[in-house]
Design an enzyme around this catalytic site. Structure first.
Site, PDB file in Angstrom:
ATOM      1  N   TRP A 184       1.659   1.661  -3.483  1.00  0.00           N
ATOM      2  CA  TRP A 184       0.602   2.315  -4.266  1.00  0.00           C
ATOM      3  C   TRP A 184       0.742   3.836  -4.154  1.00  0.00           C
ATOM      4  CZ3 TRP A 184      -2.590   0.480  -7.875  1.00  0.00           C
ATOM      5  CH2 TRP A 184      -3.677   1.254  -8.277  1.00  0.00           C
ATOM      6  N   TRP A 196     -15.530  12.458 -12.862  1.00  0.00           N
ATOM      7  CA  TRP A 196     -14.661  12.171 -11.728  1.00  0.00           C
ATOM      8  C   TRP A 196     -14.010  13.427 -11.160  1.00  0.00           C
ATOM      9  CZ3 TRP A 196      -9.602  13.659 -12.087  1.00  0.00           C
ATOM     10  CH2 TRP A 196      -9.051  13.835 -13.368  1.00  0.00           C
ATOM     11  N   GLU A 202       0.832  -1.199   0.000  1.00  0.00           N
ATOM     12  CA  GLU A 202       0.000   0.000   0.000  1.00  0.00           C
ATOM     13  C   GLU A 202       0.870   1.255   0.000  1.00  0.00           C
ATOM     14  OE1 GLU A 202      -3.336   0.072  -0.375  1.00  0.00           O
ATOM     15  OE2 GLU A 202      -3.106  -2.093  -0.656  1.00  0.00           O
ATOM     16  N   ASN A 255     -10.589   3.256   2.985  1.00  0.00           N
ATOM     17  CA  ASN A 255     -10.206   3.168   1.577  1.00  0.00           C
ATOM     18  C   ASN A 255     -11.182   2.340   0.747  1.00  0.00           C
ATOM     19  OD1 ASN A 255      -8.192   3.654  -0.600  1.00  0.00           O
ATOM     20  ND2 ASN A 255      -8.044   1.422  -0.534  1.00  0.00           N
ATOM     21  N   TRP A 266     -19.891  12.446 -20.452  1.00  0.00           N
ATOM     22  CA  TRP A 266     -20.419  12.794 -19.138  1.00  0.00           C
ATOM     23  C   TRP A 266     -21.654  13.672 -19.313  1.00  0.00           C
ATOM     24  CZ3 TRP A 266     -18.461  10.109 -15.325  1.00  0.00           C
ATOM     25  CH2 TRP A 266     -17.121   9.727 -15.349  1.00  0.00           C
ATOM     26  N   TRP A 314      -9.017   8.718  -7.895  1.00  0.00           N
ATOM     27  CA  TRP A 314     -10.277   9.006  -8.569  1.00  0.00           C
ATOM     28  C   TRP A 314     -10.237   8.539 -10.025  1.00  0.00           C
ATOM     29  CZ3 TRP A 314     -15.167  10.273  -7.635  1.00  0.00           C
ATOM     30  CH2 TRP A 314     -15.508  10.627  -6.329  1.00  0.00           C
TER      31      TRP A 314
END
Length: 457
Positions: free
Chosen positions: A282, A364, A279, A346, A310, A387
């Site tokens: 990440w 987003w 993590e 998360n 969108w 996102w």
């Protein structure tokens, strides 16, 4: 003649331990002056959100007190770095300026220009690696390009020399005979007053380096062993809660890395430690992506996603999402936890983001802006990176058309309903604002445009 001081420019590294720039300043043997510049006006610099400003206020207060205890000082100034840093150098007669490196596009441009300008004036300027384990230019594919998929990226990182050991906290820091004038922290208006919405943040958090170290120690002592199997359960309390500590640099990633390995050893916690450190990987991946793609918060990383249509967002649906009034239990619980505490688990972040982008079909970027304003841990890399990953437009978003079903996610990760009961006890009494199956089909239809655009590339 008094020695010229060394200036340490603090940014997102509000700590004393494992602070390479501070250590280098002390080793020079000259008076050390810390300076923090609140720069929200330089080109490309994104003003902080409300929750982040709250955290910054308290973390700066803690850092200033800790510097004072050791004999130095923290000076607060506000304005554009290109103007204020040279002005402060001239005011103090500093012969050296040091800082830890930043990796966003506008920040790198500011720092590079300042290095050139100050050095031309005879000032020594040095920068150091501190906020990531592996600097972005050190990790490349065999073809010399940036990685776009996490697993090979992280494997490449793990094949590099191991992250350096953290530096110890200095016991003494030589300060100037007379501290320069400083802004009053209270005058910056970082705390909410009209209204004061930060009660929940005060209940949940205590910013500052010592609190960050305690949290790391408590996590490693109490929760590391269960992290691998319980980290996705929002009611389990198995996550580290270190993200705001890393965002503001109250802890360095090197400290987290080495303390985790030391705590795990080769025993039963080794598997959980490996998962936890991935993590941290990440986080590295997000910063590396931002380094190579500075427009991460405004532009689709995946160019083919520009074809996604969108629709204009329904303001009532958007407001319901923000307030946690969608009628979808896990979504509402997460959004209310966020509003109350400045934080969200998360797994729930992924669910709430997927619901906004793929069930409500809201761009987003709108969701990213809401999280930017309400999360205490929102930073320039992780917030837009995650996102885009959920929306399908980002790096490693495979399959990019994945749609999280919030009902199934709740069944799997909150099977007893404890998390929903804590944050959205009225969820069962409200009807969903949209039909999950119908909106899923509409989103998949729109993804066909992206698929066609991808095939045309």
């Amino acid at each position: 003649m008094p020695a010229s001081p060394t200036l340490v420019w603090f940014r997102d590294d509000l700590r004393l331990a494992d602070h390479p720039a501070l250590r280098a300043a002390i080793d020079r043997g000259e008076p050390v002056i810390g300076v923090f510049l609140l720069d929200e006006v330089s080109p490309g610099i994104r003003p902080l959100g409300g929750a982040a400003r709250w955290w910054l206020h308290h973390s700066l207060a803690d850092l200033g007190a800790r510097l004072a205890e050791r004999g130095s000082a923290l000076v607060l100034r506000r304005g554009a770095a290109a103007e204020e840093i040279p002005r402060f150098v001239a005011e103090t007669g500093a012969g050296t300026v040091v800082w830890n490196r930043r990796y966003g596009g506008p920040e790198r441009a500011i720092d590079a220009d300042l290095k050139t300008r100050l050095r031309s004036d005879g000032v020594t300027v040095e920068s150091y690696a501190a906020s990531v384990l592996f600097e972005p230019w050190t990790v490349r594919t065999g073809a010399g390009t940036p990685f776009s998929v996490f697993t090979p990226f992280w494997n490449a990182c793990l094949n590099l020399p191991a992250p350096r050991a953290p530096l110890p906290e200095p016991r003494e820091i030589p300060g100037p005979a007379t501290a320069p004038d400083t802004d009053a922290l209270e005058e910056w208006g970082l705390l909410p007053t009209a209204p004061d919405w930060a009660e929940g943040l005060r209940e949940r958090w205590r910013p500052g380096e010592l609190a960050a170290r305690r949290r790391l120690r408590d996590f490693l002592d109490d929760d590391l062993g269960t992290y691998d199997r319980a980290r996705d359960e929002p009611a389990a309390g198995a996550t580290s809660l270190l993200s705001p500590r890393l965002r503001w640099g109250e802890l360095s990633p090197h400290t987290v890395w080495h303390d985790t390995l030391q705590a795990a050893g080769t025993g039963a916690h080794a598997a959980s430690a490996h998962r936890f450190l991935s993590e941290l990987g990440w986080r590295e991946f997000a910063w590396h992506t931002l380094f190579h793609f500075p427009d991460l918060a405004t532009r689709n990383w995946r160019a083919s996603f520009d074809a996604f249509r969108w629709p204009h967002p329904d303001p009532e649906h958007l407001r319901a999402w923000e307030r946690g009034e969608t009628g979808i239990g896990l979504v509402d619980a997460g959004m209310r936890e966020l509003w109350r505490t400045g934080y969200m688990h998360n797994r729930v972040r992924m669910v709430t983001a997927s619901f906004l982008t793929k069930n409500l079909l809201v761009d987003w970027r709108i969701g990213e802006e809401w999280f930017w304003d309400t999360l205490v841990d929102a930073d320039a890399a992780n917030n837009p990176f995650n996102w885009q990953w959920v929306a399908g437009s980002g790096a490693d978003a495979a399959p990019y058309f994945r749609i999280f079903n919030p009902a199934r996610q709740a069944e799997r990760f909150d099977p007893h309903g404890a998390y929903i009961a804590q944050w959205a006890p009225d969820a069962a009494s409200r009807a969903p604002i949209v039909d999950l199956a119908a909106t899923r089909r509409e989103a998949l239809d729109r993804y066909e445009d992206v698929k066609r655009a991808a095939r045309a590339e």
